[in-house]
Each structure stands twice: as structure tokens, then as C-alpha cells.
Design a protein around this motif. Structure first.
Motif, mmCIF file in Angstrom:
data_model
loop_
_atom_site.group_PDB
_atom_site.id
_atom_site.type_symbol
_atom_site.label_atom_id
_atom_site.label_comp_id
_atom_site.label_asym_id
_atom_site.label_seq_id
_atom_site.Cartn_x
_atom_site.Cartn_y
_atom_site.Cartn_z
ATOM 1 N N LYS A 138 57.127 2.923 44.727
ATOM 2 C CA LYS A 138 58.201 2.441 45.598
ATOM 3 C C LYS A 138 57.871 1.035 46.097
ATOM 4 O O LYS A 138 56.869 0.831 46.773
ATOM 5 C CB LYS A 138 58.353 3.406 46.767
ATOM 6 N N GLU A 195 71.418 4.230 45.580
ATOM 7 C CA GLU A 195 70.476 3.298 44.938
ATOM 8 C C GLU A 195 71.255 2.346 44.037
ATOM 9 O O GLU A 195 71.971 2.768 43.124
ATOM 10 C CB GLU A 195 69.433 4.067 44.125
ATOM 11 N N ASN A 249 63.827 4.368 44.103
ATOM 12 C CA ASN A 249 63.288 3.004 44.109
ATOM 13 C C ASN A 249 62.086 2.868 43.175
ATOM 14 O O ASN A 249 61.085 2.269 43.520
ATOM 15 C CB ASN A 249 62.911 2.570 45.529
ATOM 16 N N ALA A 295 67.191 7.629 47.357
ATOM 17 C CA ALA A 295 66.814 6.655 46.332
ATOM 18 C C ALA A 295 65.351 6.831 45.944
ATOM 19 O O ALA A 295 64.501 7.081 46.794
ATOM 20 C CB ALA A 295 67.052 5.241 46.848
ATOM 21 N N THR A 318 60.312 -1.787 47.619
ATOM 22 C CA THR A 318 61.572 -2.401 47.999
ATOM 23 C C THR A 318 61.337 -3.872 48.304
ATOM 24 O O THR A 318 60.356 -4.250 48.923
ATOM 25 C CB THR A 318 62.150 -1.703 49.234
ATOM 26 N N ARG A 353 64.771 -6.039 44.001
ATOM 27 C CA ARG A 353 65.471 -5.028 44.769
ATOM 28 C C ARG A 353 65.589 -5.482 46.217
ATOM 29 O O ARG A 353 64.679 -6.073 46.758
ATOM 30 C CB ARG A 353 64.705 -3.698 44.684
ATOM 31 N N LYS A 376 59.679 1.560 40.498
ATOM 32 C CA LYS A 376 59.384 0.209 40.026
ATOM 33 C C LYS A 376 59.598 0.161 38.517
ATOM 34 O O LYS A 376 58.845 0.738 37.762
ATOM 35 C CB LYS A 376 57.961 -0.198 40.369
#
Length: 201
Positions: free
Chosen positions: A14, A187, A104, A102, A16, A198, A106
Motif C-alpha cells: 500500500k 479505488e 491500493n 481499496a 498512496t 496515486r 502497488k
């Protein structure tokens, strides 16, 4: 090609606000989408003389060749080794898919990575078969059709059509997945493919 570690859980992947896709990969994605759509549309609804259909087919093959190279020398998330996962990781991801949150992930998720290989394989085979297809109209003959026998070019033409339908199904699934992630899991998969990163939360 090595299998990505199963230890790369949703939490450890993850990131963000971090870079996700490099510029060459983003350019490939949109050029590939446009070329496939144009080739498919021209093949289905285009003029009888399919010169443009052929040229977009060549573009598709050239873009796939680039993607294969970039899959080994590109950035981390572009490399094939970053999204070849073990069955355990794949099934674990699928089991968590219904959760309304979500991931998220990578780069490509285990399911997304599998879809990439499937999409490239089907569209690559479909475009390559077009090189050998001969509809016997003396106009829209694949450039390599003369290298194959009559049975082979007829088989190539038949499978070219079958895989064209398979391509449409895969594209519909791809678009449906984008809406599923956006509406259900909250997402956004489109913005990172445009901007490269992102949105930070």
C-alpha cells in the motif's frame, strides 16, 4: 522471470501518493488501447479495403514487442517479475475482492497481472494470425499469407475472427473491472494511468 513473493501483502504494497506507472508504460497503455480499438472497429465496420486495419494491426504488434522488452528493463511496476504471483497469493487476493475497501496495490494486483498476460497473449496471437490470413478476395491478404498453405491461411483467418471476439470480451471485462473498483471498492484505477501516481490520502 521470478515469482513475486507472497509476502507482498496488501498492507506492505500500500503506497498512496507514490509513483505507480512510468511514462513509457502509460504511453504504451493508451496507444495500445487506441490501436486495438481502431483495428477492431475497422475490421468489423470499416471499408472493404482494410489498409488502415492492417496498419493498426502492425501498430498493435509493435506495441506488444515494446511491452515485452519493457517488461524486463522498465521500472519496478512495469517488470513482469513484479506481477507474477504464486497461486496462494492470487487466491488470497480473490478472496478479499468482495470487501468494500481499496487495496491500493502497488502496480498490478495478482488478478490484474494475470489479466495483463491474458490480454497480451490473446491480442498478440490475434494480430499475428492476421499476418497470415487470406479471405480470398485478392485484396485484404496478410503480408505473410504466401508463406503458408491454403489450409493454414484459412485456419489463420478463422482464428483471427474467433480471437477478435475474445478480444472484445476481454476489453468489456477490463472496463467492467474499472467500474467495479471505482464504484464498489472506491479505488480509482484510471488517474494513476494518466498521471503516473496515486492520489495521496
Amino acid at each position: 522471470m521470478t515469482v513475486a513473493s507472497a509476502d507482498h501483502s496488501l498492507e506492505t504494497q500500500k503506497k498512496t501518493g507514490a509513483p505507480v506507472w512510468d511514462l513509457p508504460l502509460r504511453l504504451f497503455h493508451w496507444l495500445f488501447a487506441g490501436s486495438v480499438a481502431a483495428a477492431w472497429g475497422l475490421g468489423k465496420f470499416g471499408p472493404d479495403v482494410m489498409t488502415l486495419h492492417f496498419w493498426f494491426g502492425y501498430a498493435v504488434l509493435a506495441l506488444i514487442a515494446f511491452r515485452l522488452i519493457w517488461g524486463f528493463i522498465g521500472s519496478e511496476t512495469a517488470r513482469f517479475s513484479s506481477f507474477v504471483y504464486s497461486p496462494k497469493t492470487l487466491f488470497s487476493y480473490i478472496a478479499k475482492l468482495p470487501k468494500r475497501q481499496a487495496s491500493n496495490w502497488k502496480g498490478h494486483s495478482p488478478l490484474g497481472g494475470l489479466f495483463v498476460f491474458l490480454l497480451l497473449g490473446v491480442i498478440g496471437a490475434q494480430a499475428a494470425l492476421g499476418l497470415f490470413a487470406d479471405p480470398e478476395d485478392y485484396i485484404n491478404v496478410g503480408p505473410l499469407a504466401s508463406w503458408a498453405g491454403i489450409d493454414s491461411v484459412r485456419t489463420a483467418l478463422a482464428w483471427h475472427g474467433i480471437l477478435a471476439r475474445a478480444t472484445l470480451i476481454l476489453v468489456v471485462l477490463h472496463v467492467a473491472a474499472i467500474f467495479f473498483y471505482r464504484l464498489w471498492k472506491r479505488e480509482d484505477l484510471v488517474t494513476p494511468m494518466i498521471k503516473g501516481s496515486r492520489k495521496a490520502k
